[in-house]
Design a protein around this motif. Structure first.
Motif, PDB file in Angstrom:
ATOM      1  N   MET A  93       0.849  -1.190   0.000  1.00 28.67           N
ATOM      2  CA  MET A  93       0.000   0.000   0.000  1.00 28.67           C
ATOM      3  C   MET A  93       0.882   1.237   0.000  1.00 28.67           C
ATOM      4  SD  MET A  93      -2.936  -1.053   2.739  1.00 28.67           S
ATOM      5  CE  MET A  93      -3.695   0.536   2.555  1.00 28.67           C
ATOM      6  N   TRP A 124      -5.816  13.110   8.185  1.00 26.15           N
ATOM      7  CA  TRP A 124      -7.151  12.528   8.034  1.00 26.15           C
ATOM      8  C   TRP A 124      -8.209  13.619   8.077  1.00 26.15           C
ATOM      9  CZ3 TRP A 124      -9.735   9.215   5.752  1.00 26.15           C
ATOM     10  CH2 TRP A 124     -11.029   8.857   6.132  1.00 26.15           C
ATOM     11  N   GLN A 127     -10.798  14.682   5.073  1.00 17.56           N
ATOM     12  CA  GLN A 127     -12.253  14.739   5.273  1.00 17.56           C
ATOM     13  C   GLN A 127     -12.805  16.086   4.828  1.00 17.56           C
ATOM     14  OE1 GLN A 127     -12.515  13.846   9.545  1.00 17.56           O
ATOM     15  NE2 GLN A 127     -13.633  11.996   8.999  1.00 17.56           N
ATOM     16  N   LEU A 172     -24.921   3.972   1.203  1.00 12.74           N
ATOM     17  CA  LEU A 172     -24.637   5.356   1.581  1.00 12.74           C
ATOM     18  C   LEU A 172     -25.480   6.314   0.731  1.00 12.74           C
ATOM     19  CD1 LEU A 172     -22.700   6.421   3.690  1.00 12.74           C
ATOM     20  CD2 LEU A 172     -20.985   6.707   1.921  1.00 12.74           C
ATOM     21  N   ALA A 185     -17.501   9.836   0.218  1.00 10.99           N
ATOM     22  CA  ALA A 185     -16.951   8.571   0.709  1.00 10.99           C
ATOM     23  C   ALA A 185     -15.838   8.049  -0.192  1.00 10.99           C
ATOM     24  CB  ALA A 185     -18.065   7.531   0.818  1.00 10.99           C
ATOM     25  N   GLN A 231     -12.623   9.552   0.510  1.00  9.11           N
ATOM     26  CA  GLN A 231     -12.008   9.185   1.789  1.00  9.11           C
ATOM     27  C   GLN A 231     -11.667   7.701   1.850  1.00  9.11           C
ATOM     28  OE1 GLN A 231     -13.977  11.010   5.329  1.00  9.11           O
ATOM     29  NE2 GLN A 231     -15.196  12.098   3.797  1.00  9.11           N
ATOM     30  N   SER A 232     -11.989   6.991   0.785  1.00  7.15           N
ATOM     31  CA  SER A 232     -11.737   5.552   0.785  1.00  7.15           C
ATOM     32  C   SER A 232     -10.243   5.262   0.735  1.00  7.15           C
ATOM     33  CB  SER A 232     -12.406   4.910  -0.429  1.00  7.15           C
ATOM     34  OG  SER A 232     -11.936   3.598  -0.598  1.00  7.15           O
ATOM     35  N   PRO A 233      -9.789   4.277   1.500  1.00  2.00           N
ATOM     36  CA  PRO A 233      -8.378   3.904   1.391  1.00  2.00           C
ATOM     37  C   PRO A 233      -8.028   3.419  -0.019  1.00  2.00           C
ATOM     38  CG  PRO A 233      -9.583   2.293   2.700  1.00  2.00           C
ATOM     39  CD  PRO A 233     -10.505   3.440   2.478  1.00  2.00           C
ATOM     40  N   HIS A 234      -9.006   2.970  -0.773  1.00  2.00           N
ATOM     41  CA  HIS A 234      -8.704   2.513  -2.128  1.00  2.00           C
ATOM     42  C   HIS A 234      -8.446   3.664  -3.071  1.00  2.00           C
ATOM     43  CE1 HIS A 234      -9.503  -1.616  -1.063  1.00  2.00           C
ATOM     44  NE2 HIS A 234     -10.568  -1.201  -0.423  1.00  2.00           N
ATOM     45  N   TYR A 267      -4.787   5.324  -1.202  1.00  3.56           N
ATOM     46  CA  TYR A 267      -3.593   4.500  -1.348  1.00  3.56           C
ATOM     47  C   TYR A 267      -3.643   3.761  -2.676  1.00  3.56           C
ATOM     48  CZ  TYR A 267      -3.223   4.738   3.802  1.00  3.56           C
ATOM     49  OH  TYR A 267      -3.132   5.146   5.106  1.00  3.56           O
ATOM     50  N   VAL A 298     -20.054   8.007   6.694  1.00  2.92           N
ATOM     51  CA  VAL A 298     -18.889   7.787   5.841  1.00  2.92           C
ATOM     52  C   VAL A 298     -17.821   7.029   6.615  1.00  2.92           C
ATOM     53  CG1 VAL A 298     -17.040   8.921   4.562  1.00  2.92           C
ATOM     54  CG2 VAL A 298     -19.366   9.815   4.424  1.00  2.92           C
ATOM     55  N   ASN A 299     -17.626   7.420   7.867  1.00  2.15           N
ATOM     56  CA  ASN A 299     -16.625   6.734   8.697  1.00  2.15           C
ATOM     57  C   ASN A 299     -16.899   5.244   8.772  1.00  2.15           C
ATOM     58  OD1 ASN A 299     -15.233   9.041   9.229  1.00  2.15           O
ATOM     59  ND2 ASN A 299     -15.838   9.207  11.374  1.00  2.15           N
ATOM     60  N   LEU A 325     -18.306   3.277   6.586  1.00  2.27           N
ATOM     61  CA  LEU A 325     -17.912   2.629   5.339  1.00  2.27           C
ATOM     62  C   LEU A 325     -16.393   2.544   5.240  1.00  2.27           C
ATOM     63  CD1 LEU A 325     -19.422   3.131   1.828  1.00  2.27           C
ATOM     64  CD2 LEU A 325     -16.975   3.329   2.125  1.00  2.27           C
ATOM     65  N   VAL A 326     -15.729   3.654   5.541  1.00  2.00           N
ATOM     66  CA  VAL A 326     -14.270   3.702   5.413  1.00  2.00           C
ATOM     67  C   VAL A 326     -13.613   2.751   6.401  1.00  2.00           C
ATOM     68  CG1 VAL A 326     -12.269   5.189   5.792  1.00  2.00           C
ATOM     69  CG2 VAL A 326     -14.208   6.027   4.469  1.00  2.00           C
ATOM     70  N   GLN A 359     -13.777  -0.741   5.167  1.00  2.00           N
ATOM     71  CA  GLN A 359     -12.798  -0.988   4.103  1.00  2.00           C
ATOM     72  C   GLN A 359     -11.389  -1.167   4.683  1.00  2.00           C
ATOM     73  OE1 GLN A 359     -13.173   2.279   1.335  1.00  2.00           O
ATOM     74  NE2 GLN A 359     -14.878   1.311   0.240  1.00  2.00           N
ATOM     75  N   LEU A 360     -11.043  -0.324   5.654  1.00  2.00           N
ATOM     76  CA  LEU A 360      -9.718  -0.430   6.267  1.00  2.00           C
ATOM     77  C   LEU A 360      -9.572  -1.755   6.995  1.00  2.00           C
ATOM     78  CD1 LEU A 360      -9.350   3.213   7.618  1.00  2.00           C
ATOM     79  CD2 LEU A 360      -7.827   2.131   5.968  1.00  2.00           C
ATOM     80  N   LEU A 411      -9.023  -4.513   4.575  1.00  2.00           N
ATOM     81  CA  LEU A 411      -7.644  -4.494   4.081  1.00  2.00           C
ATOM     82  C   LEU A 411      -6.712  -5.132   5.094  1.00  2.00           C
ATOM     83  CD1 LEU A 411      -7.396  -0.976   2.393  1.00  2.00           C
ATOM     84  CD2 LEU A 411      -6.862  -3.162   1.306  1.00  2.00           C
ATOM     85  N   ARG A 443      -5.972  -8.853   4.964  1.00  2.00           N
ATOM     86  CA  ARG A 443      -5.294  -9.493   3.847  1.00  2.00           C
ATOM     87  C   ARG A 443      -3.948 -10.045   4.308  1.00  2.00           C
ATOM     88  NH1 ARG A 443      -8.003  -8.310  -0.946  1.00  2.00           N
ATOM     89  NH2 ARG A 443      -6.247  -9.243  -2.044  1.00  2.00           N
ATOM     90  N   LEU A 478      -1.695   1.213   8.233  1.00  2.00           N
ATOM     91  CA  LEU A 478      -3.143   0.971   8.284  1.00  2.00           C
ATOM     92  C   LEU A 478      -3.676   1.199   9.696  1.00  2.00           C
ATOM     93  CD1 LEU A 478      -4.003  -2.191   6.165  1.00  2.00           C
ATOM     94  CD2 LEU A 478      -5.046   0.066   6.012  1.00  2.00           C
ATOM     95  N   VAL A 530      -9.952   7.160  12.257  1.00  2.00           N
ATOM     96  CA  VAL A 530     -11.298   7.195  11.679  1.00  2.00           C
ATOM     97  C   VAL A 530     -12.301   6.983  12.807  1.00  2.00           C
ATOM     98  CG1 VAL A 530     -12.856   6.201   9.967  1.00  2.00           C
ATOM     99  CG2 VAL A 530     -10.414   6.289   9.517  1.00  2.00           C
TER     100      VAL A 530
END
Lengths: 573, 474
Positions: free
Chosen positions: A67, A121, A125, A184, A208, A211-214, A217, B216-217, B219-220, B223-224, B227, B230, B241, B248
């Motif tokens: 990442m 962060w 946001q 959402l 969103a 702010q996504s890690p995808h 990163y 939003v937090n 969802l994020v 996702q974190l 990850l 993995r 991470l 968050v």
């Protein structure tokens, strides 16, 4: 000769299944190494080792993290591309706290050092909220992002999540991911009660995604080994290419290539790389690379004595930085030159102030124009004002720091820090600058002499023909300048009379070229040099030194190499 | 315990001051009986040593211009004419300490040795690396944040002055060995970081924002967490991470500790050159950072802050000569007494006095911090300064010699009566390194403890002599 190389590759029909990726280089590598120059003298990573030439090895990927957070520059460009904005959101990125310095790596994109702390962060946001608001409260801006109308808002939202999401995550979304973003979307009316339900939902979804890690990163998920390699999938290759060459997310053409699977072949990757290197976005990346390599930020500290040098101003450093930018641009893109051109070309760009320093006759203005410098005095970037004046006091050149720079940046040979509490340089007392420095640092039997006599001073004294502002001189304090030296360049002692000879000697050395290639590998990968990079870097060093590899081609070689499109089968611990 | 939503602060003499005031919750304390504020520390760092008595080859014998005249109780007389004399109004709160000695680690550069050790009490990750050095351990402010802050929020790390430069700019605060903390530079961004959200919103808008952010937090965070599952991730991936994931969350005091709208507007517009090389602008930025730090302490959203002025050798900042109004040479040159970053340049006439002038400007900036801390009257009737400690400290003892000995530490505030006040004392330990014990003492004062629950006595390099400086403790 590089031009001949590509047709040969094509005739071998190297469009391959993934299973063959591990073998695509083998015939070519052997061919080049056997037909090439004399055996190398050891790899850069172990400068003191000089055994027999290593056997021809297949170039391999080095282990790396999975990442890599976007740098602030990459974030800015990615957001502009993703949201199809007219201008990059530079002001918003300006609210991001600067990433801390990290020693041990020359560039600012070491993946291991880029993290999201509390301050960043919060800034991400706030930026996400601001950007989502901007594009969803302006119908024209939103129209650039939306798929065609559908029967229901929810259907259209789904299509949006899939298409926008592919670009935001830089890969197709999995079904669960689509569902969670849709969840959402349905909260839109709650979240933005003052907006129509559809727009409000899209707004929350865009917030969103940003702010996504995808998005924040670059995530590499391929784990399937094929032989001794783990091939990256097309989307991962696309991201490596776009962030390496453009500092941004893949554009539509690159995404198309990924979805069509053409990034599995070397020609496919090379074709994209060449397209990208013709685009202006690669100019900024190439400029940023050289800016760091040549330590252009140091030019800001150029502060010559204006009484001793009335022909210059306090803006000399600024002008020198512009010169370096234009010079590099010209060599790399206009002339399709190689590293030797950077080291030895006497052509550069000047305004009136620089023209005075260079002793040019003619009329000059505040505008920068291309000029040939006197080739009996100047040869390449190391004889330009920026390097010379940024390694000088306000009145004297500084051969020690000039020598350290050449050793560390041009020879990839690190010099340890000096001991603490060194006494000052003595007063000149009628001597030349060289004599003062030599008497102070080369006294036989001292600890100083070990580094100074052998490693540092011989790479700095050849520049004594250039004073503290980079002006040419043949006398110093009433005596003739002695710019001769015998630097040791990777086991070979070279006699040079002056900086011109030194530039030639550097340009004639394969390891110098390999050092340059090494820096590119580090920059394009965002990690320090690893042993696995050795074969690639050596090969490129040989080709570059032989005059057969332009800088553009060198970059293409790096991004089409095994190490760039595959991962190592082992993870970092 | 909830307090009234609006707190109007009484200035000295009971008049209303045009200060930022608090809206919202005061911090809950461990001891509910008293409404005391939990102790805090604000570090204010100056580079390049001070104009203390010394003999230099450049100037000769330089008189004492910094320290008080005599040990013991601080008086106007003992401070008069010295840089510390600027703080005379606050002498009842001061604890001036001499003989604080850093360890002469081999950082390969005196500035790296001082700046990177200053809050960490650690040697280098790689010896002799000079300008490429990194410290081998966590800094005390980060430790305070990690152990004592609500929700383990990061300590506040501020930077004023031209970005970059020697040692890469911000270099005092470390999350762990080799891992620097990023610094907040622009005061408006720093303020928003401190309050945990965008400034300038109405209370209703703030509420809606927090509701949206929660969705939003969620969802994020999911996702974190996915990850993190993995198997192919490296330790470095996990570290980053984890750090990201830890941030968050909904900040408890988000947006409830804030300035008035008109105050926010001023902060947003001021931008007095936080990236400047003009010393006056740089110290003006430092004052804004101080305002934000003090607010954070008063609200209880944070218990540690660091304000760094200038880079590793403050070689980009040029302070103004009060006699001429002109900018001096850059401070690093002045501290060397020469027009060079080492001992090779021409001597700058009167540079010992110029160094003193810079010390005085830093003293004035420190005074601003103390004025602010004194101006806040807390619910318990005490001034904020009594609840914490402000620490004006340096990387070096003096300029040209770059001495690690007698590094100035000027403390103000008692951390709820823990530290002595109103005196000039000598730290114990003879000429040996004892700076780690200074950090232990400050850490203890703020509330840190060692593994056994006793006073913090082992912060920093484990090879250093453990303990506190009991001569500082009331």
């Amino acid at each position: 000769m590089m031009e001949a190389l590509v047709p040969r590759m094509r005739s071998q029909g190297l469009s391959r299944e993934p299973a063959e990726r591990g073998r695509w280089w083998r015939p070519v590598v052997l061919g080049l190494v056997l037909s090439g120059a004399a055996g190398c003298e050891g790899t850069i990573s172990t400068p003191e080792g000089s055994g027999p030439p290593p056997p021809a090895v297949i170039e391999k990927p080095a282990p790396s993290v999975r990442m890599a957070r976007l740098t602030h520059v990459q974030w800015t460009h990615s957001v502009q591309e993703l949201l199809r904005l007219d201008a990059p959101p530079t002001t918003l990125a300006g609210t991001f706290r600067a990433d801390p310095a990290q020693s041990g790596f020359l560039f600012d994109n070491d993946a291991r050092a880029l993290s999201v702390d509390e301050a960043l962060w919060g800034a991400y946001q706030r930026a996400a909220a601001e950007l989502a608001g901007q594009v969803t409260t302006d119908a024209a801006k939103l129209a650039r992002l939306l798929p065609p109308s559908a029967a229901t808002g929810e259907e259209r939202a789904r299509a949006f999540v899939e298409s926008f999401g592919l670009r935001a995550h830089r890969r197709p979304l999995a079904a669960e991911e689509v569902e969670s973003y849709l969840g959402l979307y349905r909260k839109g009316p709650q979240a933005y009660a003052d907006m129509p339900a559809f727009e409000g939902g899209i707004r929350l979804v865009i917030e969103a995604f940003l702010q996504s890690p995808h998005f924040l990163y670059r995530v590499e998920r391929s784990t399937q080994a094929v032989g001794e390699l783990v091939p990256l999938d097309d989307y991962e290759v696309a991201s490596r290419l776009s962030y390496g060459l453009w500092s941004t997310m893949p554009d539509d053409a690159l995404f198309a290539a990924a979805s069509e699977g053409t990034l599995h072949s070397r020609e496919g990757v090379a074709a994209q790389a060449r397209r990208m290197l013709q685009d202006a976005r690669s100019n900024t990346v190439v400029e940023a690379f050289h800016r760091t390599l040549f330590d252009v930020p140091r030019y800001a500290a150029i502060r010559p004595s204006l009484t001793r040098y009335p022909q210059v101003s306090e803006r000399l450093g600024e002008y020198a930085a512009r010169e370096t930018t234009l010079f590099v641009q010209d060599v790399v893109f206009s002339r399709k030159g190689g590293y030797s051109d950077l080291l030895t070309s006497p052509a550069t760009f000047v305004n009136d102030e620089l023209a005075r320093v260079y002793g040019l006759s003619g009329t000059f203005t505040a505008d920068f124009v291309p000029v040939p410098l006197d080739s009996r005095e100047r040869k390449g970037v190391l004889t330009q004002v920026g390097f010379l004046a940024s390694h000088a006091t306000s009145v004297d050149p500084d051969p020690i720091h000039r020598g350290v720079f050449v050793s560390e940046r041009i020879l990839c040979r690190k010099i340890g820090a000096p001991p603490a509490n060194i006494p000052p340089l003595p007063a000149p007392q009628g001597r030349t600058n060289r004599e003062v420095v030599a008497s102070h640092t080369e006294a036989p039997g001292t600890a100083c002499a070990g580094c100074h006599s052998n490693l540092i001073n011989p790479l700095g004294f050849p520049f004594e023909n250039f004073d503290a502002i980079g002006g040419y001189r043949t006398t110093d304090n009433g005596h003739p300048v002695d710019a001769s030296a015998s630097p040791n360049i990777y086991g070979e002692t070279v006699q040079v009379r002056d900086a011109l000879d030194l530039a030639d000697a550097l340009a004639a050395n394969e390891v110098v070229h390999a050092c340059y290639a090494q820096h590119w590998v580090e920059y394009l990968h965002g990690r320090p040099f690893a042993p696995e990079d050795g074969p690639l870097v050596e090969r490129l060093g040989k080709l570059s030194k032989a005059g057969n590899l332009s800088i553009v081609d060198l970059v293409v070689e790096v991004v089409t190499s095994e190490g760039f499109v595959n991962r190592h089968p082992e993870e970092l611990p | 315990m909830k307090l009234s939503r609006r707190m109007v602060l009484k200035g000295l003499g009971g008049t209303m001051l045009s200060l930022p005031f608090l809206e919202g919750l005061m911090p809950r304390t461990a001891h509910a009986a008293d409404s005391g504020v939990l102790p805090f520390a604000i570090f204010f760092r100056q580079a390049n040593g001070v104009a203390s008595a010394q003999t230099t080859s450049e100037i000769g014998a330089e008189p004492e211009r910094f320290w008080p005249r005599s040990l013991g109780a601080l008086t106007s007389e003992s401070l008069a004419g010295r840089a510390l004399g600027v703080l005379d109004d606050h002498r009842a709160h001061l604890l001036v300490v001499r003989n604080v000695n850093m360890k002469d680690y081999n950082y390969g550069d005196g500035h790296a040795r001082g700046a990177l050790q200053g809050l960490t009490a650690r040697g280098p990750v790689v010896e002799g690396a000079g300008g490429d050095s990194e410290s081998g351990g966590e800094s005390i402010d980060n430790r305070i944040g990690r152990e004592l802050n609500p929700q383990q929020r990061d300590s506040l790390v501020f930077y004023a002055g031209r970005r970059g430069g020697w040692l890469g700019g911000p270099c005092l605060s470390y999350r762990s060995s080799n891992v620097r903390r990023a610094a907040l530079h622009d005061p408006w961004n720093a303020y928003q970081t401190m309050i945990g959200g965008p400034g300038g919103l109405t209370p209703e808008a703030r509420e809606q924002l927090l509701v949206r952010q929660r969705s939003v937090n969620d969802l994020v965070k999911a996702q974190l967490q996915a990850l993190k599952q993995r198997p192919e991730l490296s330790a470095s991936d996990h570290e980053r991470l984890d750090l990201h994931l830890s941030n968050v969350r909904d900040l408890e005091v988000a947006l409830s500790c804030r300035m008035r709208a008109d105050q926010e507007l001023i902060l947003q517009q001021e931008a007095p050159g936080y990236d400047s090389t003009d010393g006056t602008e740089v110290l003006a930025t430092a004052r804004l950072h101080m305002d934000i730090a003090v607010m954070a302490m008063a609200c209880g959203t944070n218990r540690a802050a660091v304000i760094q002025v200038g880079n590793g050798n403050d070689g980009d900042t040029r302070y103004r000569d009060p006699d001429t109004g002109q900018l001096m040479e850059n401070f690093h040159y002045v501290s060397h007494r020469r027009s060079s970053h080492d001992s090779s340049g021409g001597i700058i006439t009167g540079s010992d006095l110029l160094h003193h002038h810079v010390d005085v400007q830093f003293a004035n900036a420190f005074k601003h911090l103390l004025d602010r801390l004194v101006a806040y009257q807390m619910p318990d009737g005490k001034r904020l300064i009594e609840h914490g400690v402000a620490v004006w400290y340096n990387d070096l003892g003096n300029g040209p010699a770059h001495s690690p000995r007698n590094v100035p530490f000027v403390l103000a505030g008692s951390c709820n009566g823990f530290l002595k006040q109103g005196v000039y004392v000598e730290a114990s330990g003879g000429g040996n390194p004892n700076h780690n014990r200074m950090l232990n003492t400050i850490g203890t004062a703020v509330g840190l403890r060692n593994a056994a629950g006793g006073y913090l006595d082992d912060f920093g390099d484990p090879a250093l002599t453990k303990g506190v400086l009991s001569e500082l403790i009331a």
